[in-house]
Design an enzyme around this catalytic site. Structure first.
Site, PDB file in Angstrom:
ATOM      1  N   TYR A   1       0.870  -1.179   0.000  1.00 25.46           N
ATOM      2  CA  TYR A   1       0.000   0.000   0.000  1.00 25.46           C
ATOM      3  C   TYR A   1       0.902   1.223   0.000  1.00 25.46           C
ATOM      4  CZ  TYR A   1      -3.688   3.140   1.780  1.00 25.46           C
ATOM      5  OH  TYR A   1      -4.584   4.161   1.961  1.00 25.46           O
TER       6      TYR A   1
ATOM      7  N   TYR B   1     -11.651  -4.663   6.539  1.00 25.66           N
ATOM      8  CA  TYR B   1     -10.352  -4.390   7.166  1.00 25.66           C
ATOM      9  C   TYR B   1     -10.483  -3.342   8.267  1.00 25.66           C
ATOM     10  CZ  TYR B   1      -5.653  -2.683   7.942  1.00 25.66           C
ATOM     11  OH  TYR B   1      -4.494  -2.300   8.554  1.00 25.66           O
ATOM     12  N   HIS B   2     -11.086  -2.217   7.945  1.00 27.00           N
ATOM     13  CA  HIS B   2     -11.141  -1.111   8.888  1.00 27.00           C
ATOM     14  C   HIS B   2     -12.120  -1.379  10.034  1.00 27.00           C
ATOM     15  CE1 HIS B   2      -9.558   0.670   5.146  1.00 27.00           C
ATOM     16  NE2 HIS B   2      -8.761   1.274   5.991  1.00 27.00           N
TER      17      HIS B   2
ATOM     18  N   LYS C   1     -10.918  16.501  16.718  1.00 23.30           N
ATOM     19  CA  LYS C   1     -10.332  15.704  15.625  1.00 23.30           C
ATOM     20  C   LYS C   1     -10.178  16.636  14.429  1.00 23.30           C
ATOM     21  CE  LYS C   1      -9.133  11.436  14.449  1.00 23.30           C
ATOM     22  NZ  LYS C   1      -8.009  11.873  13.614  1.00 23.30           N
TER      23      LYS C   1
ATOM     24  N   ASP D   1      -8.314  13.721   8.561  1.00 22.21           N
ATOM     25  CA  ASP D   1      -8.115  12.329   8.978  1.00 22.21           C
ATOM     26  C   ASP D   1      -9.365  11.810   9.675  1.00 22.21           C
ATOM     27  OD1 ASP D   1      -7.030   9.890   9.904  1.00 22.21           O
ATOM     28  OD2 ASP D   1      -6.519  10.857  11.799  1.00 22.21           O
TER      29      ASP D   1
ATOM     30  N   HIS E   1      -9.680   8.538  10.955  1.00 24.72           N
ATOM     31  CA  HIS E   1      -9.445   7.411  11.853  1.00 24.72           C
ATOM     32  C   HIS E   1      -9.694   7.894  13.280  1.00 24.72           C
ATOM     33  CE1 HIS E   1      -7.319   6.026   8.246  1.00 24.72           C
ATOM     34  NE2 HIS E   1      -7.574   4.817   8.690  1.00 24.72           N
TER      35      HIS E   1
END
Length: 720
Positions: free
Chosen positions: A67, A221-222, A586, A590, A592
């Site tokens: 990646y 995945y996440h 935040k 981003d 996440h």
């Protein structure tokens, strides 16, 4: 430049010619709990795979990927060409946050994050450079892109046309899983239902024009990175796939055969964790459940369209800043969970690097992970045998257990109205935040062992971080200037009339329900920017802000350590006439949000009053919230590499608001140790990195920052 592209992870009949004949699934074995297995594999389990001449043969390996993408298109092109020359067999492109969130690089929100976690893409001119000397008609290209997936595919198609390549020859995947974005990764733009429309438009277009392209990739995945248990990972991903198939079927534009082909184009992207036996069983359960759902719920009769096709990146969540050399073995063990079982083997594999808890990987780091894959595929005998686990009662029992629990959770989501409704109600997000809080609490209690983090923490200094660069990728901020100049140059050359006409057509198509792919490709040809394309759709669809999922969550931590922290909070409250108030911000693009969510939950459990509004707030919005809420402390979570720029902007904004250091700032995220001093010089009072996993210790240090008294008892506990 010529590349050999291998068909990865293909299931081959043991007596068929290598790499040619897909395996025909045998009937289910008549044994409880075994599920649908390949009947030949049990009787031939002790034998090597053989070709038509009776000689031993090997399966083709999976696609090898890393990646990758960073800085700008020229640097990323050099990285891709270098990786391909070292034996990588496919591309997996990481885009920067502005590209993922639908902003051009010259937008004010984009400035701190141009190229920090991926490659910035603004116009077709960028794609020309990114794929220079790379034959896009020969390689398999995966793009980790979601809200703007249609736009990136439109650019890829326009590039192919410009090169004289028939788009029908393109092969690869756009991740394009918007439901997962609302749950775990945060690069959504539009509300759920318009977002789903974009995905269905891509299926409609690709089926007829780019038949070898996977328009979306259901990405569990996440979910695991956000705390999902194996049951949640499977159930949420399958419910997600059902929402997509329901939307495709509701469009009513496909014949029954075309609908089956659409089902066959759905692929999955999964996470493989450290518990590799459980992960192996998870993948076998995944495949069996997908076969059953597509057959029974959607009536897919052609077995080849029911095959579970998946790629993997192994887990990054468990990689540690402490003793980072241990991460190499974690990555290898995680890879075994998706390669050992032949009948549940991945079709493509990308591995993180040993230092991803510290920074972006350097080219050498990516080479090391690539070599690990190559050793596994070519030096071992893994690809020479039928499935090693088909007759295992342990595996069969675990698969049956997972399938039962997953089926129950999928039924629960269906009862809520499906995955889209479960997103809108906040059910799935709350469930993930709860699971993540429970996982962290178990690590804090020592019930989950993380070597080097909560056990065997003493060790020799790692030689891997002893070099001149500290083992870290160093981003050159000046590289963003090249990206910005490319945008300006494109805008000077292009025809504004063509741009306006293309965007007008895009808006009209979005209002009338017309398929948006042709209008998007026309925008790409006109050199429309990423931000202009997304803004045109924002005008019609609006933007979306989902529930945060933190309300009502608890860590369940108890004991003297927790009581000591709560006592300090109470002592501060007695002095100041109320509980301390923390604004958890935040900033930037981003998405996440795991860290910020867990800090919000931990602070509330410690006794703080918590204000947390979710992701993607601007610096002025965060500072305004801190001032209006009369915050005791402002906490910032930054994982994108933009921590220095964001800290500088926040501290300047606080001074502009006239509060100076009256509201102290603390920060956490993927922050190299070498940057901690710089953050302190800007005015940040405490910095937390991935090694700060003990949430009560984090709370204790924040209490130090706000001057909470420490009684004799709490001091004794803290020093124990």
């Amino acid at each position: 430049m010529t590349l050999e592209v291998e068909t990865a992870g293909r299931l081959l009949h043991p007596s068929g010619p290598r790499g040619k004949v897909p395996l025909e699934r045998g009937p289910p074995l008549d044994r409880p709990g075994v599920g649908r297995l390949h009947s030949w594999s049990v009787t031939r389990a002790a034998h090597l795979l053989t070709g038509p001449d009776g000689k031993p043969t090997r399966d083709q390996p999976w696609i090898f990927r890393t990646y990758a993408g960073h800085t700008n298109v020229r640097a990323s092109n050099a990285l891709y060409r270098g990786n391909l020359s070292r034996g990588q067999t496919g591309l997996s492109i990481a885009f920067d946050l502005p590209t993922q969130c639908g902003y051009a690089s010259d937008h004010p929100l984009a400035q701190p994050e141009i190229g920090t976690v991926g490659v910035p893409i603004n116009t077709l001119d960028d794609f020309e450079v990114l794929f220079d000397a790379i034959p896009i008609e020969q390689i398999n290209t995966s793009m980790t892109i979601n809200a703007t997936a249609m736009w990136l595919l439109a650019l890829y198609v326009a590039l192919a046309e410009q090169r004289g390549v028939d788009p029908a020859r393109l092969q690869g995947t756009t991740q394009n899983d918007i439901i997962k974005e609302y749950l775990a990764r945060g690069t959504y733009i539009f509300p759920p239902r318009p977002s789903m429309r974009l995905i269905v438009d891509m299926y409609d277009y690709c089926l007829h024009r780019i038949p070898r392209w996977n328009p979306s990739n259901i990405c569990s995945y996440h979910l695991q990175e956000a705390g999902a248990t194996p049951v949640q990972e499977l159930a949420f991903a399958l419910a997600n796939a059902e929402a997509l198939l329901d939307a495709i079927r509701a469009r009513g534009c496909f014949t029954p055969e075309e609908f089956e082909q659409c089902v066959g184009r759905i692929s999955f992207f999964v996470n493989a964790g450290i518990r590799f036996v459980e992960e192996l069983c998870k993948m076998r359960a995944f495949g069996e459940l997908w076969d059953e759902i597509t057959r029974d719920r959607y009536g897919v009769t052609n077995p080849k369209y029911r095959l579970f096709r998946y790629g993997v990146q192994v887990n990054s969540l468990g990689l540690t800043e402490e003793q980072p050399e241990n991460n190499a073995w974690r990555i290898l063990i995680e890879a075994l969970g998706v390669t050992l079982s032949r009948n549940a083997r991945c079709r493509a594999l990308q591995l993180p690097t040993w230092n991803e808890a510290l920074s972006l990987p350097r080219p050498w780091d990516q080479q090391w992970s690539l070599r690990l894959q190559q050793i596994l595929a070519y030096e071992t005998d893994l690809l020479e045998y039928p499935d090693l686990f088909d007759d295992s009662p342990v595996v069969a029992a675990k698969v049956a257990e997972l399938k039962e629990a997953v089926s129950a959770e999928v039924a629960r989501i269906r009862a809520l109205g499906g995955a889209l409704a479960a997103i809108e109600s906040g059910y799935m997000k709350s469930a993930l935040v709860h699971s993540q809080a429970e996982r962290l609490a178990r690590i804090n209690r020592g019930e989950i062992v993380v070597v080097g983090r909560n056990r065997w923490t003493e060790g020799l200094p790692s030689p891997l971080v002893a070099g001149a660069d500290g083992g870290l990728f160093r981003f050159d901020p000046a590289a963003a200037a090249e990206t910005l100049e490319m945008v300006r140059a494109t805008k000077r050359r292009r025809s504004q009339g063509e741009v306006d006409a293309a965007l007008r057509r895009l808006r009209e198509a979005s209002r009338t329900g017309e398929n948006l792919m042709p209008a998007s490709i026309a925008c790409a040809r006109a050199r429309v920017t990423t931000g202009e394309w997304a803004d045109a759709l924002r005008d019609v669809f609006g933007e979306y802000r989902p529930p945060t999922g933190v309300e009502g969550q608890r860590l369940g931590l108890e004991g003297a350590r927790v009581e000591a922290v709560r006592a300090r909070v109470a002592a501060w409250g007695a002095q100041h006439g109320g509980r301390p108030r923390i604004v958890v911000g935040k900033p930037g693009l981003d998405g996440h949000s795991n860290g910020s969510e867990m800090i919000a939950v931990a602070a509330r459990e410690a006794g703080f009053e918590v204000i947390y509004g979710g992701i993607r707030w601007t610096v002025p919005e965060i500072v305004k919230s801190a001032v209006e809420e009369d915050a005791t402390v402002l906490g910032l979570s930054v994982l994108s590499g933009a921590h220095l720029e964001i800290a500088r902007a926040v501290c300047e904004q606080l001074r502009a608001e006239g509060v100076g250091e009256a509201i102290p700032v603390v920060m956490g995220g993927i922050i190299p140790e070498s940057d901690v001093g710089g953050l302190g010089a800007l005015g940040v009072k405490a910095v937390f990195t991935p090694k700060d996993f003990d949430l009560m210790d984090v709370m204790d240090r924040i209490l130090d920052v706000i001057g909470a008294p420490r009684g004799e008892a709490t001091a004794r506990i803290a020093s124990a």
